[in-house]
Design a protein around this motif. Structure first.
Motif, PDB file in Angstrom:
ATOM      1  N   LYS A   1       0.917  -1.195   0.105  1.00 52.74           N
ATOM      2  CA  LYS A   1      -0.243  -0.054  -0.029  1.00 52.74           C
ATOM      3  C   LYS A   1       1.044   1.421  -0.006  1.00 52.74           C
ATOM      4  N   GLN A   2       2.134   1.111  -0.346  1.00 54.88           N
ATOM      5  CA  GLN A   2       3.146   2.508  -0.413  1.00 54.88           C
ATOM      6  C   GLN A   2       3.198   2.831   0.740  1.00 54.88           C
ATOM      7  N   GLY A   3       3.442   2.074   1.562  1.00 54.42           N
ATOM      8  CA  GLY A   3       3.948   2.481   3.122  1.00 54.42           C
ATOM      9  C   GLY A   3       5.316   3.038   3.223  1.00 54.42           C
ATOM     10  N   PRO A   4       5.392   4.142   3.950  1.00 52.47           N
ATOM     11  CA  PRO A   4       6.853   4.498   4.061  1.00 52.47           C
ATOM     12  C   PRO A   4       7.629   3.627   4.901  1.00 52.47           C
ATOM     13  N   LEU A   5       8.458   2.893   4.181  1.00 53.64           N
ATOM     14  CA  LEU A   5       9.491   1.980   4.830  1.00 53.64           C
ATOM     15  C   LEU A   5      10.283   2.448   5.985  1.00 53.64           C
ATOM     16  N   ALA A   6      10.777   3.676   5.418  1.00 52.47           N
ATOM     17  CA  ALA A   6      11.790   4.438   6.481  1.00 52.47           C
ATOM     18  C   ALA A   6      11.201   4.693   7.671  1.00 52.47           C
ATOM     19  N   GLU A   7       9.735   4.884   7.870  1.00 49.46           N
ATOM     20  CA  GLU A   7       9.277   4.819   9.270  1.00 49.46           C
ATOM     21  C   GLU A   7       8.921   3.606   9.785  1.00 49.46           C
ATOM     22  N   GLY A   8       9.470   2.378   9.139  1.00 48.13           N
ATOM     23  CA  GLY A   8       9.147   1.237   9.767  1.00 48.13           C
ATOM     24  C   GLY A   8      10.125   0.867  11.073  1.00 48.13           C
ATOM     25  N   ILE A   9      10.091  -0.451  11.542  1.00 50.70           N
ATOM     26  CA  ILE A   9      10.788  -0.685  12.686  1.00 50.70           C
ATOM     27  C   ILE A   9      12.000  -1.668  11.998  1.00 50.70           C
ATOM     28  N   VAL A  10      13.143  -1.376  12.353  1.00 54.45           N
ATOM     29  CA  VAL A  10      14.165  -2.050  11.897  1.00 54.45           C
ATOM     30  C   VAL A  10      14.455  -3.005  12.936  1.00 54.45           C
ATOM     31  N   HIS A  11      14.646  -4.320  12.660  1.00 53.98           N
ATOM     32  CA  HIS A  11      14.788  -5.404  13.746  1.00 53.98           C
ATOM     33  C   HIS A  11      15.711  -6.450  13.036  1.00 53.98           C
ATOM     34  N   GLY A  12      17.163  -6.769  13.481  1.00 57.68           N
ATOM     35  CA  GLY A  12      17.841  -7.554  12.826  1.00 57.68           C
ATOM     36  C   GLY A  12      18.255  -6.991  11.355  1.00 57.68           C
ATOM     37  N   LYS A  13      18.214  -7.918  10.294  1.00 60.42           N
ATOM     38  CA  LYS A  13      18.440  -7.354   8.966  1.00 60.42           C
ATOM     39  C   LYS A  13      16.994  -7.335   8.235  1.00 60.42           C
ATOM     40  N   SER A  14      16.066  -6.908   8.919  1.00 61.58           N
ATOM     41  CA  SER A  14      14.601  -6.586   8.485  1.00 61.58           C
ATOM     42  C   SER A  14      13.945  -5.362   8.596  1.00 61.58           C
ATOM     43  N   VAL A  15      13.121  -5.066   8.041  1.00 60.96           N
ATOM     44  CA  VAL A  15      12.311  -3.735   8.281  1.00 60.96           C
ATOM     45  C   VAL A  15      10.563  -4.230   8.337  1.00 60.96           C
ATOM     46  N   THR A  16       9.845  -3.587   9.203  1.00 61.29           N
ATOM     47  CA  THR A  16       8.625  -3.895   9.107  1.00 61.29           C
ATOM     48  C   THR A  16       8.017  -2.569   8.542  1.00 61.29           C
ATOM     49  N   CYS A  17       7.065  -2.610   7.754  1.00 58.66           N
ATOM     50  CA  CYS A  17       6.213  -1.479   7.248  1.00 58.66           C
ATOM     51  C   CYS A  17       5.357  -0.976   8.229  1.00 58.66           C
ATOM     52  N   PRO A  18       5.176   0.333   8.211  1.00 60.44           N
ATOM     53  CA  PRO A  18       4.606   0.785   9.551  1.00 60.44           C
ATOM     54  C   PRO A  18       2.912   0.853   9.085  1.00 60.44           C
ATOM     55  N   LEU A  19       2.394   0.459   8.241  1.00 63.19           N
ATOM     56  CA  LEU A  19       1.021   0.509   7.865  1.00 63.19           C
ATOM     57  C   LEU A  19       0.573  -0.756   8.105  1.00 63.19           C
ATOM     58  N   HIS A  20       1.139  -1.807   7.469  1.00 64.36           N
ATOM     59  CA  HIS A  20       0.210  -3.158   7.505  1.00 64.36           C
ATOM     60  C   HIS A  20       1.400  -4.463   8.104  1.00 64.36           C
ATOM     61  N   ASN A  21       2.324  -4.040   8.562  1.00 65.15           N
ATOM     62  CA  ASN A  21       3.315  -5.060   9.192  1.00 65.15           C
ATOM     63  C   ASN A  21       3.845  -6.013   8.289  1.00 65.15           C
ATOM     64  N   TRP A  22       3.999  -5.620   6.976  1.00 67.70           N
ATOM     65  CA  TRP A  22       4.806  -6.355   6.312  1.00 67.70           C
ATOM     66  C   TRP A  22       6.244  -6.245   6.653  1.00 67.70           C
ATOM     67  N   VAL A  23       6.973  -7.453   6.384  1.00 70.32           N
ATOM     68  CA  VAL A  23       8.351  -7.502   6.866  1.00 70.32           C
ATOM     69  C   VAL A  23       9.306  -7.740   5.499  1.00 70.32           C
ATOM     70  N   PHE A  24      10.414  -6.988   5.267  1.00 67.46           N
ATOM     71  CA  PHE A  24      11.101  -6.824   4.181  1.00 67.46           C
ATOM     72  C   PHE A  24      12.604  -7.252   4.706  1.00 67.46           C
ATOM     73  N   ASP A  25      13.305  -8.244   3.882  1.00 65.99           N
ATOM     74  CA  ASP A  25      14.694  -8.433   4.128  1.00 65.99           C
ATOM     75  C   ASP A  25      15.513  -7.430   3.577  1.00 65.99           C
ATOM     76  N   LEU A  26      16.339  -6.639   4.410  1.00 67.01           N
ATOM     77  CA  LEU A  26      17.068  -5.530   4.095  1.00 67.01           C
ATOM     78  C   LEU A  26      18.066  -6.010   3.058  1.00 67.01           C
ATOM     79  N   GLU A  27      18.682  -7.059   2.846  1.00 66.47           N
ATOM     80  CA  GLU A  27      19.591  -7.461   2.125  1.00 66.47           C
ATOM     81  C   GLU A  27      19.098  -7.631   0.584  1.00 66.47           C
ATOM     82  N   THR A  28      17.818  -8.478   0.630  1.00 65.60           N
ATOM     83  CA  THR A  28      17.242  -8.578  -0.545  1.00 65.60           C
ATOM     84  C   THR A  28      16.071  -7.707  -1.025  1.00 65.60           C
ATOM     85  N   GLY A  29      15.330  -7.288  -0.309  1.00 64.66           N
ATOM     86  CA  GLY A  29      14.316  -6.614  -0.450  1.00 64.66           C
ATOM     87  C   GLY A  29      12.978  -7.398  -0.515  1.00 64.66           C
ATOM     88  N   GLN A  30      13.199  -8.750  -0.396  1.00 66.02           N
ATOM     89  CA  GLN A  30      12.113  -9.776  -0.540  1.00 66.02           C
ATOM     90  C   GLN A  30      11.283  -9.386   0.918  1.00 66.02           C
TER      91      GLN A  30
END
Length: 111
Positions: A48-77
């Motif tokens: 939903k085009q959530g601003p990932l820079a406003e998400g929570i960084v944990h380990g090597k992942s970031v959680t989107c602040p809108l709907h809690n999708w989690v992305f791998d910082l190394e791969t973007g997956q």
């Protein structure tokens, strides 16, 4: 030979945090882990085009602040049951400065 752009001091991005960096080729979200590793990704979550820079960084992942999708910082997956991916860009720390590879940013601008 890679051409790197100095985008600022490592200390300008808090540990387990992020900043949106405006370059001549567009905006990129730069993330810093607790171990001072840096990663650069597109800032918009594909869901939903959530601003990932406003998400929570944990380990090597970031959680989107809108709907809690989690992305791998190394791969973007997206991880878990979520499907999607965000573009990643080569980033490194050199002498306390965050560097982004210019050629990858230029490719992004051409899309």
């Amino acid at each position: 030979m890679s051409d790197w752009i100095d985008i600022g001091a490592l200390d300008a991005v808090p540990q387990r945090g992020a900043r949106v960096i405006k370059t001549t080729f567009g905006c990129v979200a730069v993330f810093r882990t607790a171990e001072d590793e840096v990663y650069a990704l597109d800032n918009a979550c594909p869901h939903k085009q959530g601003p990932l820079a406003e998400g929570i960084v944990h380990g090597k992942s970031v959680t989107c602040p809108l709907h809690n999708w989690v992305f791998d910082l190394e791969t973007g997956q997206a991880q878990g049951a979520d499907e999607g991916q965000v573009a990643t860009y080569p980033a490194q720390v050199a002498e306390g400065r965050i560097m982004l590879e210019a050629s990858f940013l230029q490719l992004r601008a051409a899309e």
